[in-house]
Design an enzyme around this catalytic site. Structure first.
Site, short mmCIF file in Angstrom:
data_model
loop_
_atom_site.label_atom_id
_atom_site.label_comp_id
_atom_site.label_asym_id
_atom_site.label_seq_id
_atom_site.Cartn_x
_atom_site.Cartn_y
_atom_site.Cartn_z
N TYR A 71 -38.32 22.20 92.42
CA TYR A 71 -39.74 22.81 92.02
C TYR A 71 -40.59 23.12 93.19
O TYR A 71 -41.24 24.19 93.42
CB TYR A 71 -40.87 21.74 90.95
CG TYR A 71 -41.72 22.53 90.50
CD1 TYR A 71 -41.79 23.29 89.33
CD2 TYR A 71 -43.11 22.30 91.17
CE1 TYR A 71 -42.74 24.13 88.67
CE2 TYR A 71 -44.43 23.15 90.51
CZ TYR A 71 -43.99 23.76 89.19
OH TYR A 71 -45.01 24.56 88.58
N SER A 120 -48.16 27.35 92.78
CA SER A 120 -48.74 26.13 92.28
C SER A 120 -49.18 25.57 93.51
O SER A 120 -48.72 25.92 94.55
CB SER A 120 -47.34 25.29 91.72
OG SER A 120 -47.91 23.72 91.72
N1 LIG Z 1 -49.11 23.30 83.61
C1 LIG Z 1 -49.25 23.03 85.02
O1 LIG Z 1 -49.85 21.80 85.39
C2 LIG Z 1 -48.97 23.96 85.99
C3 LIG Z 1 -49.22 23.74 87.55
C4 LIG Z 1 -48.76 24.64 88.46
C5 LIG Z 1 -48.12 25.75 87.88
N2 LIG Z 1 -47.58 25.81 86.82
C6 LIG Z 1 -46.99 27.20 86.72
O2 LIG Z 1 -47.38 27.75 85.65
C7 LIG Z 1 -46.47 28.93 85.03
C8 LIG Z 1 -46.83 28.59 83.48
O3 LIG Z 1 -46.18 27.33 83.23
P1 LIG Z 1 -46.86 26.77 81.81
O4 LIG Z 1 -47.55 25.19 82.35
O5 LIG Z 1 -48.02 27.41 81.34
O6 LIG Z 1 -45.67 26.22 80.97
P2 LIG Z 1 -45.39 26.31 79.53
O7 LIG Z 1 -44.18 25.76 79.36
O8 LIG Z 1 -46.54 26.10 78.85
O9 LIG Z 1 -44.87 28.15 79.57
C9 LIG Z 1 -44.25 28.58 80.23
C10 LIG Z 1 -43.54 29.85 79.19
O10 LIG Z 1 -42.39 30.31 80.04
C11 LIG Z 1 -41.49 30.63 79.02
N3 LIG Z 1 -40.31 30.68 79.87
C12 LIG Z 1 -39.44 29.58 80.39
N4 LIG Z 1 -38.62 29.90 81.12
C13 LIG Z 1 -38.38 31.28 80.92
C14 LIG Z 1 -37.38 32.24 81.16
N5 LIG Z 1 -36.27 31.89 81.91
N6 LIG Z 1 -37.49 33.38 80.82
C15 LIG Z 1 -38.56 33.85 80.15
N7 LIG Z 1 -39.69 32.87 79.64
C16 LIG Z 1 -39.53 31.67 80.05
C17 LIG Z 1 -41.45 29.57 78.03
O11 LIG Z 1 -40.74 29.83 76.79
C18 LIG Z 1 -42.97 29.12 77.97
O12 LIG Z 1 -43.50 30.10 76.70
C19 LIG Z 1 -45.11 28.29 85.47
O13 LIG Z 1 -44.73 28.98 86.73
C20 LIG Z 1 -45.45 26.89 86.00
O14 LIG Z 1 -44.64 26.51 87.34
C21 LIG Z 1 -47.87 25.21 85.67
#
Ligand SMILES: NC(=O)c1ccc[n+]([C@@H]2O[C@H](COP(=O)([O-])OP(=O)(O)OC[C@H]3O[C@@H](n4cnc5c(N)ncnc54)[C@H](O)[C@@H]3O)[C@@H](O)[C@H]2O)c1
Length: 272
Positions: free
Chosen positions: A175, A161
């Protein structure tokens, strides 16, 4: 000279995506399957996982899944072995599963939030964020390396991130060090694994419209706060990340390792 198709070819590759049932992980799984890879999604949310697999299969994807918690080390090891047994090898692993860390110490309007203050932070909350967002990356990379060393190499792509590189008062405190730890771990692993033909890089997103934080970015005030940071006036759509994912998984990026590639609509320039 390689053709465009050869440069981006992931056809037949054996791919694992953690947290692939939603958001950014789902986009990774889709772009791999859309380009002929065999994809296994690991996710905690069984219902959402089933739904995503059904939808992707209906679109012709070679995709299946395993319901697990990425923080469960023995279950992770056996899940990797199951994929290797079924696909014969493991070529590409996306270490993507992650959770938000609750409110930061300031609201988007600039008010102090007691729940986000360091002196009131629940220890179990800190532990869980570190476990899922940092320790699970270690577990994922460990299992990926164990298999890839046997078959002469592979690609590991970790979702970090921009939070690893900046400070943000509106993001929950645990985070930030979790993602900074991910970046440093990936650089360390690039040093160790390069000689085995294993390339490892981070994708470092800015704000993307996903289900993270219970879909916080869908709340108008929060969405506006993040939109205003973007140099192109909008937050990311998971579709925006597919090209970068395909690049890092394919022959096109054969000389890239240990990198943090930012994809944030320029937000970091505004925040800095
Ligand atoms: N959306 C944003 O703005 C953003 C920005 C920077 C980084 N990220 C990173 O992107 C990655 C994906 O996040 P996203 O935004 O797509 O979120 P999201 O919540 O849409 O998807 C995350 C998925 O991970 C699964 N998950 C969560 N904890 C878990 C666990 N312990 N074991 C197995 N599966 C698990 C959830 O069920 C979900 O399907 C993360 O690492 C997040 O930190 C997201």
């Amino acid at each position: 000279m390689a053709s465009l198709h050869q440069m981006f070819d992931v056809g037949g590759k054996s791919v694992i995506v953690t947290g692939g049932a939603s958001g950014i992980g789902r986009a990774y799984a889709e772009v791999m399957a859309e380009n002929g890879a065999r994809v296994c999604i690991f996710d905690l949310d069984a219902e959402r996982l089933d739904k995503v697999i059904c939808e992707m299969k209906a679109g012709g994807g070679d995709v299946w899944g395993q319901t697990l918690d990425v923080a469960d080390r023995s279950r992770m090891a056996s899940a990797f072995d199951t994929v290797a047994d079924r696909h014969g090898r493991i070529d590409v692993v996306f270490a993507n599963a992650g959770i938000d860390a609750g409110p930061g110490f300031l609201s988007t309007e600039g008010h102090r939030i007691a729940e986000g203050a360091i002196d009131l932070l629940e220890d179990h909350h800190w532990d869980r964020v570190i476990e899922v967002n940092l320790t699970s990356v270690y577990t994922t990379v460990k299992n990926a390396a164990r298999h890839m060393k046997q078959t002469g190499g592979g690609r590991i792509i970790v979702t970090s991130s921009i939070a690893a590189q900046i400070n943000e008062a509106i993001v929950g405190t645990p985070y930030m060090p979790a993602k900074a730890g991910v970046d440093h771990f990936v650089r360390q692993m690039a040093m160790e694994l390069g000689t085995y033909g294993i390339l490892i890089n981070c994708i470092s997103p800015g704000p993307f419209m996903t289900n993270i934080a219970g879909g916080r970015l869908q709340i108008p005030a929060d969405r506006r706060a993040f939109e205003q940071q973007s140099l192109i006036g909008r937050i990311g759509d998971p579709e925006d990340i597919k090209g970068l994912a395909l690049y890092l998984a394919s022959p096109c990026s054969s000389y890239v390792t240990g990198s943090q590639i930012v994809i944030d609509g320029g937000s970091m320039h505004r925040i800095k």
